[in-house]
Design a protein around this motif. Structure first.
Motif, PDB file in Angstrom:
ATOM      1  N   GLY A   1       0.839  -1.206   0.000  1.00  0.00           N
ATOM      2  CA  GLY A   1       0.000   0.000   0.000  1.00  0.00           C
ATOM      3  C   GLY A   1       0.862   1.240   0.000  1.00  0.00           C
ATOM      4  N   ASN A   2       0.288   2.313  -0.526  1.00  0.00           N
ATOM      5  CA  ASN A   2       0.999   3.596  -0.640  1.00  0.00           C
ATOM      6  C   ASN A   2       0.022   4.715  -0.376  1.00  0.00           C
ATOM      7  OD1 ASN A   2       3.704   3.194  -1.510  1.00  0.00           O
ATOM      8  ND2 ASN A   2       2.909   2.453  -3.465  1.00  0.00           N
TER       9      ASN A   2
ATOM     10  N   VAL B   1      -7.566   2.276  10.552  1.00  0.00           N
ATOM     11  CA  VAL B   1      -6.328   1.525  10.297  1.00  0.00           C
ATOM     12  C   VAL B   1      -6.632   0.224   9.542  1.00  0.00           C
ATOM     13  CG1 VAL B   1      -4.465   0.244  11.453  1.00  0.00           C
ATOM     14  CG2 VAL B   1      -5.057   2.550  12.208  1.00  0.00           C
ATOM     15  N   ALA B   2      -7.739  -0.441   9.893  1.00  0.00           N
ATOM     16  CA  ALA B   2      -8.089  -1.704   9.244  1.00  0.00           C
ATOM     17  C   ALA B   2      -8.321  -1.513   7.745  1.00  0.00           C
ATOM     18  CB  ALA B   2      -9.328  -2.300   9.896  1.00  0.00           C
ATOM     19  N   ARG B   3      -8.715  -0.313   7.349  1.00  0.00           N
ATOM     20  CA  ARG B   3      -8.977  -0.062   5.930  1.00  0.00           C
ATOM     21  C   ARG B   3      -7.716   0.214   5.111  1.00  0.00           C
ATOM     22  NH1 ARG B   3     -13.204  -0.336   7.979  1.00  0.00           N
ATOM     23  NH2 ARG B   3     -15.160  -0.766   6.927  1.00  0.00           N
ATOM     24  N   GLY B   4      -6.577   0.204   5.772  1.00  0.00           N
ATOM     25  CA  GLY B   4      -5.326   0.302   5.026  1.00  0.00           C
ATOM     26  C   GLY B   4      -4.840   1.722   4.837  1.00  0.00           C
ATOM     27  N   VAL B   5      -3.788   1.843   4.017  1.00  0.00           N
ATOM     28  CA  VAL B   5      -3.072   3.112   3.939  1.00  0.00           C
ATOM     29  C   VAL B   5      -3.843   4.146   3.128  1.00  0.00           C
ATOM     30  CG1 VAL B   5      -0.895   4.198   3.277  1.00  0.00           C
ATOM     31  CG2 VAL B   5      -0.912   1.874   4.176  1.00  0.00           C
TER      32      VAL B   5
ATOM     33  N   SER C   1       7.291   4.689   4.817  1.00  0.00           N
ATOM     34  CA  SER C   1       7.435   3.449   4.055  1.00  0.00           C
ATOM     35  C   SER C   1       6.306   3.341   3.028  1.00  0.00           C
ATOM     36  CB  SER C   1       7.441   2.241   4.995  1.00  0.00           C
ATOM     37  OG  SER C   1       6.156   1.994   5.517  1.00  0.00           O
ATOM     38  N   TYR C   2       5.286   4.193   3.173  1.00  0.00           N
ATOM     39  CA  TYR C   2       4.183   4.217   2.201  1.00  0.00           C
ATOM     40  C   TYR C   2       4.323   5.379   1.215  1.00  0.00           C
ATOM     41  CZ  TYR C   2       2.235   1.391   6.020  1.00  0.00           C
ATOM     42  OH  TYR C   2       2.051   0.462   7.010  1.00  0.00           O
ATOM     43  N   PHE C   3       5.444   6.102   1.264  1.00  0.00           N
ATOM     44  CA  PHE C   3       5.660   7.209   0.311  1.00  0.00           C
ATOM     45  C   PHE C   3       6.123   6.629  -1.015  1.00  0.00           C
ATOM     46  CE2 PHE C   3       7.119  10.768   3.518  1.00  0.00           C
ATOM     47  CZ  PHE C   3       5.918  10.645   4.198  1.00  0.00           C
TER      48      PHE C   3
END
Ligand code: PFF
Length: 460
Positions: free
Chosen positions: A19-20, A173-177, A252-254
């Motif tokens: 994910g990003n 948070v459960a829905r992701g980034v 880390s999601y950039f």
């Protein structure tokens, strides 16, 4: 050859499907969301008040430039280069070493901070609801104080609000980034800015607007004790969410096209601006109604209700203020939640949703102790501190500075300079000098300053 290896390693890491953040504005809003929190709206104003107003502001700006920006960039470099959570990032960059213990300390810090931070987010929810119901009126400051003490000491009421706050965070948070954190920040942070600007605008029309602003902006160097420098550094760390891998996790999601130094500068300046704007709301209000800025939770939960009730349409200002505090706090809670969830999810067979719920369950167990330390468990103390105060002290004064110290040493002394250069991508004729200067700051200046804060908080 070595460089090629880095490039290949980079590529492999980047292609993992974690994910990003999907847009650059999403990156800024989410990162500002973690930084802007109780540290800005609630803590900063009384810290400034206690330490000489404008003089402290100058020191704070110095700390932001010398430590804040380099520290944020250092975590960004680790996170974006490794595309991994707070622990695995070190394992990937420095395999076979002990550096990943920094990550464990970060995950632990995230968990422990959540244990008390979620309780305070719960308080803001209770006050938001009470303000909406029009119940924050008709009492004296003493009675508001009593009301807060009774509420905080209640065996389960605050915990119900804590649970609701944690469930909101879990839901996001459960829905992701991009589907969770980014979406929530994209809605919440602009709302936050609209509310804060309306409230600051209103501040200028209060009777003691001038007095409040003078208190905040007049540098009173005689009140500036040396300790204020250390306090400014501590405030910088907590407020920027530094030292526990939170920014490693977010970065880390950039994507590769996010410019790290520019993003760091933007986040740090917005965070500082929000802190100053919050003080610009609180001081004129408090002075206008004959109160004194008092320290800690008492200011926001005991003094301000009485200030709002004296304003015309005070109920509305109360609702807006507690909504502001809630948004600031929940976006930070989400980021703390994400640090622990990302680690758990990526190191177990649990999916993201289950990991997020498990974290919530564990945090609630801790929060029971933190909340009850205002009531049933108030007699349990260590070094004169209750469980709540111990969690705060152990994390903010020990784990974060120690984490920040080692992160700075790691990037400054261990990390290959080519990785730093590749991540910074500075386009300037003197780029190598800028990078050299930056590495020097990480090697010497940042660790020395943190060491000083650390000694102060242990000995002071
Ligand atoms: N920066 C947040 C605040 O100012 O309230 C607190 C915080 C959030 C600290 C996330 C650390 C963290 F990882």
């Amino acid at each position: 050859m070595l460089y090629l290896r880095f490039k290949i390693q980079n590529y492999n890491m980047a292609t993992e499907n974690r994910g990003n953040f999907s847009s650059k504005i999403g990156v800024i809003l989410a990162t500002v969301g973690t930084a802007v929190g109780l540290g800005n709206v609630w803590r900063f104003p009384y810290v400034v008040g206690d330490n000489g107003g404008g003089a402290f502001l100058l020191v704070y700006v110095g700390a932001l430039l010398l430590l804040g920006i380099p520290g944020v960039i250092a975590e960004f470099i680790i996170g974006r280069h490794s595309h991994a959570n707070a622990v695995d990032s070190f394992k990937k960059i420095a395999p076979g070493t002990k550096w990943h213990w920094i990550g464990y300390s970060g995950v632990l810090a995230g968990f422990l901070i959540m244990g008390y931070y979620a309780v305070v987010v719960g308080w803001t929810l209770e006050y938001l609801v009470q303000a909406c119901l029009g119940n924050l009126s008709g009492l004296t400051t003493e009675q508001y104080g009593e009301m807060f003490n009774q509420f905080a000491a209640h065996p389960f009421l605050p915990l119900i609000w804590t649970l609701i706050a944690m469930l909101v965070s879990t839901f996001v948070v459960a829905r992701g980034v991009s589907g969770g954190i980014e979406k929530a920040s994209n809605v919440l942070m602009p709302t936050f800015f609209i509310i804060i600007l309306i409230m600051v605008g209103h501040s200028f029309f209060l009777p003691a607007a001038k007095e409040g602003m003078l208190y905040l902006f007049t540098p009173n160097f005689s009140e500036l004790k040396p300790v204020a420098i250390l306090i400014a550094i501590g405030q910088t760390f907590f407020s920027l969410s530094l030292g526990m891998g939170c920014l490693i996790t977010y970065s880390s999601y950039f994507k590769k096209d996010v410019k790290l130094p520019k993003t760091a500068a933007q986040v740090v300046s917005i965070d500082a601006m929000v802190a100053v704007l919050s003080a610009m709301i609180i001081f004129p209000a408090v002075f206008s109604f004959g109160m004194q800025p008092e320290q800690g939770p008492s200011l926001v939960f005991k003094v301000l209700p009485n200030v709002f009730q004296q304003m015309p349409v005070g109920t509305l200002w109360g609702i807006l203020f507690y909504a502001l505090l809630f948004i600031a706090a929940i976006t930070s809670l989400i980021s703390l939640h994400e640090v622990v969830t990302a680690y758990l999810h990526e190191n177990s067979s649990l999916n993201r949703r289950k990991s997020a719920y498990l974290v919530t369950f564990l945090v609630m167990v801790l929060a029971v102790f933190a909340s009850l330390s205002f009531g049933e468990l108030s007699h349990i103390t260590l070094f004169g501190k209750t469980i709540f105060d111990l969690l705060d002290f152990f994390t903010a004064s020990i784990l974060l500075p120690v984490g920040g110290f080692f992160i700075s040493i790691f990037v400054g002394w261990y990390l290959d300079k080519r990785i730093i250069a590749a991540e910074l991508r500075i386009k300037h004729p003197k780029a190598h000098l800028i990078i050299k200067g930056y590495i020097f700051m990480l090697r010497v200046i940042v660790p020395t300053c943190i060491f000083a804060v650390f000694l102060y908080s242990i000995l002071g």
